[in-house]
Scaffold this motif. Sequence first.
Motif, mmCIF file in Angstrom:
data_model
loop_
_atom_site.group_PDB
_atom_site.id
_atom_site.type_symbol
_atom_site.label_atom_id
_atom_site.label_comp_id
_atom_site.label_asym_id
_atom_site.label_seq_id
_atom_site.Cartn_x
_atom_site.Cartn_y
_atom_site.Cartn_z
ATOM 1 N N ARG A 34 0.836 -1.209 0.000
ATOM 2 C CA ARG A 34 0.000 0.000 0.000
ATOM 3 C C ARG A 34 0.867 1.254 0.000
ATOM 4 O O ARG A 34 0.560 2.217 -0.686
ATOM 5 C CB ARG A 34 -0.940 0.004 1.212
ATOM 6 C CG ARG A 34 -1.935 -1.130 1.245
ATOM 7 C CD ARG A 34 -3.048 -0.958 0.289
ATOM 8 N NE ARG A 34 -3.780 0.245 0.658
ATOM 9 C CZ ARG A 34 -4.733 0.773 -0.062
ATOM 10 N NH1 ARG A 34 -5.075 0.198 -1.186
ATOM 11 N NH2 ARG A 34 -5.351 1.850 0.317
ATOM 12 N N GLN A 35 1.953 1.231 0.751
ATOM 13 C CA GLN A 35 2.862 2.381 0.789
ATOM 14 C C GLN A 35 3.507 2.585 -0.579
ATOM 15 O O GLN A 35 3.612 3.721 -1.053
ATOM 16 C CB GLN A 35 3.932 2.181 1.870
ATOM 17 C CG GLN A 35 4.926 3.313 1.965
ATOM 18 C CD GLN A 35 4.302 4.638 2.378
ATOM 19 O OE1 GLN A 35 3.231 4.693 2.976
ATOM 20 N NE2 GLN A 35 4.956 5.719 2.035
ATOM 21 N N ALA A 36 3.929 1.520 -1.221
ATOM 22 C CA ALA A 36 4.530 1.621 -2.558
ATOM 23 C C ALA A 36 3.527 2.205 -3.543
ATOM 24 O O ALA A 36 3.884 3.031 -4.389
ATOM 25 C CB ALA A 36 5.014 0.244 -3.032
ATOM 26 N N GLU A 37 2.268 1.812 -3.438
ATOM 27 C CA GLU A 37 1.238 2.363 -4.329
ATOM 28 C C GLU A 37 1.015 3.847 -4.068
ATOM 29 O O GLU A 37 0.868 4.628 -4.999
ATOM 30 C CB GLU A 37 -0.077 1.595 -4.169
ATOM 31 C CG GLU A 37 -0.041 0.232 -4.812
ATOM 32 C CD GLU A 37 -1.345 -0.524 -4.664
ATOM 33 O OE1 GLU A 37 -2.333 0.039 -4.138
ATOM 34 O OE2 GLU A 37 -1.370 -1.690 -5.090
ATOM 35 N N ARG A 38 1.009 4.252 -2.794
ATOM 36 C CA ARG A 38 0.835 5.679 -2.467
ATOM 37 C C ARG A 38 1.974 6.510 -3.031
ATOM 38 O O ARG A 38 1.762 7.576 -3.608
ATOM 39 C CB ARG A 38 0.736 5.873 -0.951
ATOM 40 C CG ARG A 38 -0.622 5.565 -0.389
ATOM 41 C CD ARG A 38 -0.758 6.070 1.038
ATOM 42 N NE ARG A 38 0.081 5.369 1.979
ATOM 43 C CZ ARG A 38 -0.260 4.267 2.623
ATOM 44 N NH1 ARG A 38 -1.454 3.732 2.438
ATOM 45 N NH2 ARG A 38 0.569 3.689 3.460
ATOM 46 N N VAL A 39 3.195 6.018 -2.873
ATOM 47 C CA VAL A 39 4.363 6.727 -3.396
ATOM 48 C C VAL A 39 4.295 6.801 -4.918
ATOM 49 O O VAL A 39 4.543 7.855 -5.513
ATOM 50 C CB VAL A 39 5.676 6.053 -2.923
ATOM 51 C CG1 VAL A 39 6.878 6.606 -3.662
ATOM 52 C CG2 VAL A 39 5.840 6.226 -1.417
ATOM 53 N N ALA A 40 3.944 5.699 -5.561
ATOM 54 C CA ALA A 40 3.859 5.668 -7.025
ATOM 55 C C ALA A 40 2.795 6.633 -7.538
ATOM 56 O O ALA A 40 2.993 7.313 -8.546
ATOM 57 C CB ALA A 40 3.565 4.245 -7.511
ATOM 58 N N ARG A 41 1.669 6.721 -6.852
ATOM 59 C CA ARG A 41 0.618 7.677 -7.232
ATOM 60 C C ARG A 41 1.143 9.103 -7.143
ATOM 61 O O ARG A 41 0.915 9.914 -8.035
ATOM 62 C CB ARG A 41 -0.596 7.551 -6.312
ATOM 63 C CG ARG A 41 -1.472 6.362 -6.545
ATOM 64 C CD ARG A 41 -2.553 6.303 -5.457
ATOM 65 N NE ARG A 41 -3.243 5.058 -5.436
ATOM 66 C CZ ARG A 41 -4.397 4.841 -6.061
ATOM 67 N NH1 ARG A 41 -4.968 5.784 -6.738
ATOM 68 N NH2 ARG A 41 -4.961 3.659 -5.996
ATOM 69 N N ALA A 42 1.838 9.397 -6.047
ATOM 70 C CA ALA A 42 2.374 10.749 -5.851
ATOM 71 C C ALA A 42 3.434 11.082 -6.899
ATOM 72 O O ALA A 42 3.494 12.212 -7.393
ATOM 73 C CB ALA A 42 2.957 10.880 -4.442
ATOM 74 N N MET A 43 4.242 10.106 -7.260
ATOM 75 C CA MET A 43 5.313 10.335 -8.241
ATOM 76 C C MET A 43 4.774 10.608 -9.635
ATOM 77 O O MET A 43 5.316 11.426 -10.373
ATOM 78 C CB MET A 43 6.239 9.110 -8.305
ATOM 79 C CG MET A 43 7.116 8.916 -7.107
ATOM 80 S SD MET A 43 7.987 7.318 -7.128
ATOM 81 C CE MET A 43 8.853 7.348 -8.675
ATOM 82 N N THR A 44 3.715 9.883 -10.003
ATOM 83 C CA THR A 44 3.261 9.891 -11.397
ATOM 84 C C THR A 44 1.957 10.633 -11.644
ATOM 85 O O THR A 44 1.656 10.977 -12.783
ATOM 86 C CB THR A 44 3.056 8.445 -11.887
ATOM 87 O OG1 THR A 44 2.016 7.847 -11.102
ATOM 88 C CG2 THR A 44 4.337 7.631 -11.784
ATOM 89 N N GLY A 45 1.173 10.814 -10.604
ATOM 90 C CA GLY A 45 -0.169 11.369 -10.790
ATOM 91 C C GLY A 45 -1.120 10.358 -11.407
ATOM 92 O O GLY A 45 -2.198 10.711 -11.872
#
Length: 136
Positions: A34-45
């Motif tokens: 879940r943390q990896a997904e949150r970071v990926a969302r923030a990085m890429t939009g």
Amino acid sequence: MSSVRSRSVWLASLIAIVCVVTAVGGGMAWSARRQAERVARAMTGGDPARAHDIMRRYGCGGCHTIPGLAGADGQVGPPLTGLVHRIYVGGVANNSPDNLIKWIVSPQTFTPRSAMPATGITEAEARDVAAYLYAQ
């Protein structure tokens, strides 16, 4: 009788410990995911949850092996596992969210001789795919 009972208690205790450790470990893995997904969302939009349908629609798995995407076992392009840890995108551009998104949309912008085709994927769709790949 006493030794049989104590063995049963010991075995039940061992099973309980294994279940707790497994549950905690599974919970930790889920939390890290879940943390990896949150970071990926923030990085890429982008939204990694939309990526499976997009990658199927554009046939990405025909050329690439993609983790978590059934049938995506292509051998033409590189496997898309661990992309977040790579230094380059397409072997030519620094691995950054902007470069990955641009690469997915128009790889020939970086290198005209790229074997990766321009698929017609939109920037918004590429953001979703990039989010998924960075979350893996």
